[in-house]
Design an enzyme around this catalytic site. Structure first.
Site, PDB file in Angstrom:
ATOM      1  N   CYS A   1       0.830  -1.205   0.000  1.00 62.69           N
ATOM      2  CA  CYS A   1       0.000   0.000   0.000  1.00 62.69           C
ATOM      3  C   CYS A   1       0.870   1.262   0.000  1.00 62.69           C
ATOM      4  CB  CYS A   1      -0.912   0.004   1.219  1.00 62.69           C
ATOM      5  SG  CYS A   1      -1.891   1.505   1.390  1.00 62.69           S
TER       6      CYS A   1
ATOM      7  N   CYS B   1      -1.612   6.332   6.644  1.00 64.05           N
ATOM      8  CA  CYS B   1      -3.059   6.143   6.749  1.00 64.05           C
ATOM      9  C   CYS B   1      -3.510   5.764   8.156  1.00 64.05           C
ATOM     10  CB  CYS B   1      -3.510   5.086   5.741  1.00 64.05           C
ATOM     11  SG  CYS B   1      -5.212   4.537   5.941  1.00 64.05           S
TER      12      CYS B   1
ATOM     13  N   CYS C   1      -7.350   1.548  -2.097  1.00 65.30           N
ATOM     14  CA  CYS C   1      -7.061   0.879  -0.821  1.00 65.30           C
ATOM     15  C   CYS C   1      -6.880  -0.624  -1.046  1.00 65.30           C
ATOM     16  CB  CYS C   1      -8.195   1.135   0.161  1.00 65.30           C
ATOM     17  SG  CYS C   1      -7.995   0.304   1.744  1.00 65.30           S
TER      18      CYS C   1
ATOM     19  N   GLN D   1     -21.029  -7.808   9.592  1.00 59.20           N
ATOM     20  CA  GLN D   1     -19.582  -7.930   9.522  1.00 59.20           C
ATOM     21  C   GLN D   1     -19.048  -7.349   8.212  1.00 59.20           C
ATOM     22  OE1 GLN D   1     -17.711  -9.011  11.965  1.00 59.20           O
ATOM     23  NE2 GLN D   1     -19.191 -10.012  13.312  1.00 59.20           N
TER      24      GLN D   1
ATOM     25  N   ASP E   1     -22.623 -11.180  20.964  1.00 61.94           N
ATOM     26  CA  ASP E   1     -21.705 -10.623  19.962  1.00 61.94           C
ATOM     27  C   ASP E   1     -21.673  -9.118  20.171  1.00 61.94           C
ATOM     28  OD1 ASP E   1     -20.132 -10.056  17.807  1.00 61.94           O
ATOM     29  OD2 ASP E   1     -21.565 -10.664  16.276  1.00 61.94           O
TER      30      ASP E   1
ATOM     31  N   CYS F   1     -14.865  -8.961  19.117  1.00 61.95           N
ATOM     32  CA  CYS F   1     -13.984  -8.254  18.189  1.00 61.95           C
ATOM     33  C   CYS F   1     -12.918  -7.464  18.935  1.00 61.95           C
ATOM     34  CB  CYS F   1     -14.799  -7.331  17.278  1.00 61.95           C
ATOM     35  SG  CYS F   1     -15.732  -6.058  18.160  1.00 61.95           S
TER      36      CYS F   1
END
Length: 453
Positions: free
Chosen positions: A73, A79, A162, A283, A381, A408
């Protein structure tokens, strides 16, 4: 510490931290260095001195890691969207397994030394996986640009190609920038100008349908922008507007309106399809979501007589995977649009044993139990903040026999496990790499109630 700002010091990197930064010790002082890898010898310059540690900037690598790679990248260094693209991918997976171990060691839930931590499940092609992104938009020298803020700043880094963003969504957001410029649409400025501040774009992997939300601090005219986008990209199904007048970091305000197209797009996971409204959570890596949900189903191991609660249910995606395997499903979410989607999704699939309600889990579950409902299994979740403390208390009080925790954030997961192990045995933890090249991972935890509780 005997260290000063701008002082240059040599350092041996011992491990990677939870944000992907290199960690070493200089004369017993903990030093964090972005961009350094485990095993490297470096020179770094002190940038901040805290009470128990020091932050430093990488100046030179005198002995590089054999697992260091050149990031593909071009804006990787500025970034901030990805943190570990300079680490070979198989070693990224090892790092994410180690993240779990670090978090468990910090919060030390009882028996954590003996938890089974399974190797992280990675991707065959860990690029262009991201099907959703909230691009910040600003105007520079008369031109609208879209991108992300550089790490720990409000300096926008333009993203035009990206490496982790879906190709089609990247093409569309590039065109959005051109059209916002062409039609002189007001663009938000933090100091004085009201206008468009964020554009959310999402693609359904199963159908290729695209959804856009223009978030602005005042109503704006987007008719010409929408017309031109539709002519160029027939995949666009929904264009919505969200009004957010606040000066906080919150992306969305309370008011959302469909400007053009359908109320929802259609996505699919496992063997079923479902609807997604613009604000509903799903997701961002659809390919790995197949793996994640498969692992959740395997871990919960339900029977036909089980009654299941799907906390933080969103549009019902995880819970509906169990529809034909259990006696009933009940879910809740605080976003009314998500609950509407969940009900519609259940109806479309012909699921008659599901009930969905708007509200917090810590409020809704006790109400259900008061009315005689009993759950045998539960899926949680939660967002990155982890389980609400009141929900933790609720789970410890009602103690469903089986639980799957989909996380997460390894830190809040380990924190919550320190409480949950009072009632549950941790059978295993399975990490799934939903976010290649970043320091984040998703984890499925299988829990079973202890026999004597």
């Amino acid at each position: 510490m005997n260290l000063t700002i701008k002082q240059t010091i040599p350092l041996k990197i011992k491990r990677l931290g939870i944000n992907g930064e290199g960690i070493g010790f200089y004369k017993k002082t903990l030093v964090f260095v972005d961009g350094a890898l485990k095993g490297e010898d470096i020179l770094c310059q002190v940038t901040a001195i805290k009470r128990n540690f020091v932050e430093a900037r990488l100046l030179k690598i005198t002995k590089p890691s054999k697992f260091r790679v050149d990031p593909a990248c071009p804006v990787y260094q500025v970034c901030g969207g990805c943190q570990i693209m300079h680490l070979r991918y198989d070693k990224q997976l090892d790092f994410k397994t180690d993240l779990l171990q670090q978090a468990l060691k910090k919060f030390q839930p009882q028996g954590y030394e003996n938890f089974e931590i399974r190797p992280t499940i990675g991707m065959t092609e860990p690029t262009h996986y991201r099907a959703k992104l909230q691009f910040q938009v600003r105007k520079f020298k008369g031109k609208v640009v879209a991108g992300l803020y550089a790490q720990n700043s409000h300096r926008l880094v333009e993203l035009r190609d990206c490496l982790v963003q879906d190709d089609l969504t990247q093409q569309i957001i590039n065109q959005v920038s051109l059209l916002l410029t062409r039609y002189n649409v007001p663009i938000y400025d933090e100091r004085k100008i009201a206008g468009v501040r964020t554009v959310m774009i999402r693609k359904a992997h199963a159908t290729n349908q695209i959804q856009l939300i223009f978030v602005a601090s005042k109503p704006v005219k987007l008719d010409f922008v929408i017309r031109d986008l539709n002519q160029q990209f027939p995949q666009i199904e929904t264009v919505a507007f969200n009004l957010n007048k606040s000066k906080t970091s919150e992306i969305y305000g309370d008011f959302t309106k469909i400007l053009w197209g359908k109320e929802t797009i259609e996505e699919g996971v496992l063997d079923y399809r479902f609807a997604l409204s613009p604000r509903a959570f799903y997701q961002l890596n659809p390919k790995q979501t197949q793996i994640l949900y498969s692992e959740a189903i395997k871990a919960l191991d339900v029977s036909p007589d089980d009654h299941l609660i799907d906390a933080y249910c969103g549009v019902g995606t995880i819970g509906l995977a169990f529809a034909g395997k259990v006696a009933s499903i009940r879910g809740m979410d605080i976003i009314p649009e998500a609950i509407a989607d969940a009900r519609e999704n259940a109806a479309r699939l012909g699921v008659k044993n599901a009930l969905y309600e708007t509200g917090t889990a810590e409020t809704v579950i006790p109400k259900w139990y008061k009315n005689g409902y009993r759950a045998d299994a539960i899926i949680v979740d939660p967002p990155r903040t982890g389980l609400d403390s009141k929900l933790l208390d609720t789970l410890l009080r009602y103690k469903p026999q089986k639980m799957v925790y989909v996380s997460c954030n390894v830190s809040t997961l380990a924190r919550d496990l320190a409480q949950l192990v009072k009632v549950y045995n941790v059978v295993y933890l399975q990490s799934v790499d939903m976010f290649p090249h970043t320091a984040r991972t998703e984890c499925v935890v299988k829990l079973v109630r202890k026999k004597k509780v």
